[in-house]
Design a protein around this motif. Structure first.
Motif, PDB file in Angstrom:
ATOM      1  N   UNK A  11       0.831  -1.195   0.000  1.00 32.62           N
ATOM      2  CA  UNK A  11       0.000   0.000   0.000  1.00 32.62           C
ATOM      3  C   UNK A  11       0.867   1.247   0.000  1.00 32.62           C
ATOM      4  N   UNK A  12       0.304   2.346  -0.511  1.00 35.08           N
ATOM      5  CA  UNK A  12       1.047   3.598  -0.570  1.00 35.08           C
ATOM      6  C   UNK A  12       1.504   3.999   0.822  1.00 35.08           C
ATOM      7  N   UNK A  13       2.719   4.555   0.883  1.00 27.95           N
ATOM      8  CA  UNK A  13       3.275   4.956   2.170  1.00 27.95           C
ATOM      9  C   UNK A  13       2.430   6.045   2.811  1.00 27.95           C
ATOM     10  N   UNK A  14       1.857   6.923   1.971  1.00 27.56           N
ATOM     11  CA  UNK A  14       1.025   8.006   2.480  1.00 27.56           C
ATOM     12  C   UNK A  14      -0.394   7.848   1.929  1.00 27.56           C
ATOM     13  N   UNK A  15      -1.418   7.844   2.788  1.00 32.35           N
ATOM     14  CA  UNK A  15      -2.789   7.726   2.293  1.00 32.35           C
ATOM     15  C   UNK A  15      -3.247   8.999   1.614  1.00 32.35           C
ATOM     16  N   UNK A  16      -4.231   8.864   0.744  1.00 29.99           N
ATOM     17  CA  UNK A  16      -4.803  10.016   0.059  1.00 29.99           C
ATOM     18  C   UNK A  16      -5.977  10.569   0.859  1.00 29.99           C
ATOM     19  N   UNK A  17      -6.138  11.871   0.850  1.00 31.05           N
ATOM     20  CA  UNK A  17      -7.270  12.530   1.512  1.00 31.05           C
ATOM     21  C   UNK A  17      -8.507  12.571   0.624  1.00 31.05           C
ATOM     22  N   UNK A  76       2.391  13.901   5.293  1.00 28.11           N
ATOM     23  CA  UNK A  76       1.663  12.731   5.808  1.00 28.11           C
ATOM     24  C   UNK A  76       0.663  12.145   4.817  1.00 28.11           C
ATOM     25  N   UNK A  77       0.195  12.969   3.873  1.00 27.91           N
ATOM     26  CA  UNK A  77      -0.886  12.544   2.988  1.00 27.91           C
ATOM     27  C   UNK A  77      -0.591  12.949   1.544  1.00 27.91           C
ATOM     28  N   UNK A  78      -1.404  12.409   0.639  1.00 25.04           N
ATOM     29  CA  UNK A  78      -1.357  12.796  -0.773  1.00 25.04           C
ATOM     30  C   UNK A  78      -2.763  13.186  -1.208  1.00 25.04           C
ATOM     31  N   UNK A  79      -2.867  13.652  -2.439  1.00 28.18           N
ATOM     32  CA  UNK A  79      -4.163  13.928  -3.061  1.00 28.18           C
ATOM     33  C   UNK A  79      -4.335  13.042  -4.296  1.00 28.18           C
TER      34      UNK A  79
END
Length: 404
Positions: free
Chosen positions: A22-28, A86-89
């Motif tokens: 899974x992606x290291x940073x979750x998407x918002x 911490x996050x991505x879009x």
């Protein structure tokens, strides 16, 4: 244009999802306001500011379609930096984009793995432009637990439920590709030129049984219907079920969505075959739940979907029995010409037969529109959706863990 595989009247080649973490940073993208608030707390925002900052994020993500934190001009640089750490879009990856000769568009989307024992999963989403409206058909599961014999998705076992954000992200991707935001259209957007409008309506009629994933469907509708975000009115959101009776009242109470019933037969012995969940919740039980569905009225009629199968459920006697069953219900009967798929055991009813069936229903006082098949040439029509994602067996999961 982008490097997407765009095809007219052709089907995408089968895809095999690679093993991936899974992606290291979750998407918002697609998160509810509550989840956005949790993300803000994680980024160090004081509790007293969370409500205001959540509203700002919701506006940028779901009203403006922001693809970069830098675009959020009324958010401080420090907070933008903290969020980006911490996050991505990120949106789901578009594997293929197909455009039908009638203007229908179908996207095959790849969703990131949700954990170390999972693979990425693929789902299909369809946009149908019409004069004065545009309807997006979204999926709620990868595969399906039901085995409705007329439906191609029913030949694919359930892989997993979609999260609320994954459901909402299907609408986000569609708006990206259509340039359908309160901002300038992004590069490569395929803006409709066939007289259709952008996305105005949502139907949960893609892959999966929505009421077997009701928590996620409810939360997704909350995001879609947010007037300060995506802004799709609840009366323009329809959830279709094959008849998961115990969850129907909750659907109405918690979402306010329009209800559609995948009926397809007026007799239990036939519906047991076409829609096997009928063996658990028969027609009488199903219709009793419809009569008490919250908000159902002549102004908010329940749609009963009826696929027309040649020599199976299309006789005048079936039409008369259907009318008898629905007596007293605020109903609309949506007649659907069967859409063929490879290996299907059925054929579509002749047009003359469909017209006779519709006339019997109409004379009984029910609206009975015959749905014009859309996107058949790209397998985007009702009952034709299916992805190549597969459920992993225990040995496959063990092999993945060993490889990691």
């Amino acid at each position: 244009m982008t490097n997407l595989d765009i095809a007219h009247s052709s089907r995408p080649a089968p895809t095999v999802a690679p093993v991936a973490e899974p992606a290291a940073k979750p998407s918002l993208v697609g998160m509810t306001r509550a989840r956005l608030g949790e993300a803000l707390v994680e980024a160090g925002v004081p509790e007293r500011q969370v409500k205001m900052r959540s509203a700002q994020l919701n506006h940028w993500l779901h009203n403006r379609g922001a693809t970069s934190f830098d675009a959020m001009t009324n958010v401080s640089k420090d907070l933008r930096a903290a969020l980006s750490q911490r996050f991505t879009l990120e949106r789901p990856e578009i594997l293929t984009e197909q455009i039908s000769k009638d203007g229908t568009r179908k996207w095959l989307l790849r969703l990131p793995a949700q954990g170390p024992r999972q693979r990425p999963a693929d789902v299909e989403v369809v946009y149908i432009p019409e004069e004065g409206r545009g309807t997006l058909c979204v999926s709620s599961q990868v595969g399906c637990t039901l085995t409705c014999t007329f439906c191609h998705t029913g030949t694919q076992v359930l892989v997993r439920n979609l999260t609320a954000a994954e459901i909402v992200s299907q609408l986000i991707v569609a708006r990206d590709r259509l340039g359908d935001w309160n901002a300038a259209a992004p590069d490569g957007a395929v803006v409709p030129t066939d007289g259709g409008r952008f996305v105005t309506n949502i139907v949960f009629m893609g892959m999966g049984e929505p009421l077997y994933n009701l928590d996620s469907v409810r939360d997704a509708i909350e995001v879609m219907a947010d007037g300060e975000g995506l802004g799709i009115g609840r009366r323009k959101i329809t959830v279709s079920t094959s008849g998961v009776v115990p969850e129907m009242r909750r659907l109405g109470e918690e979402t306010g969505a329009q209800l559609a019933i995948s009926l397809h037969a007026a007799r239990d012995e036939l519906r047991d075959v076409i829609v096997p969940i009928n063996r658990k919740y028969d027609i009488k039980t199903l219709l009793e739940a419809c009569r008490t569905y919250p908000g159902a009225s002549n102004a908010r009629r329940i749609t009963f979907e009826y696929v027309m199968l040649k020599g199976v459920n299309d006789s005048p006697a079936e039409a008369r029995e259907l009318v008898r069953l629905l007596a007293g219900l605020p109903a609309k009967i949506n007649l659907i010409p069967f859409n063929p798929w490879p290996g299907s055991p059925y054929e579509c009813s002749d047009w003359e037969t469909i017209e006779k069936f519709s006339e019997i229903v109409f004379r009984a006082g029910y609206a009975s529109p015959v749905r014009t098949p859309r996107g058949r040439d790209i397998s985007a029509a009702c009952g034709q959706l299916k992805s190549e994602s597969k459920r992993l067996r225990a040995k496959e999961r063990e092999a993945m863990e060993a490889a990691e």
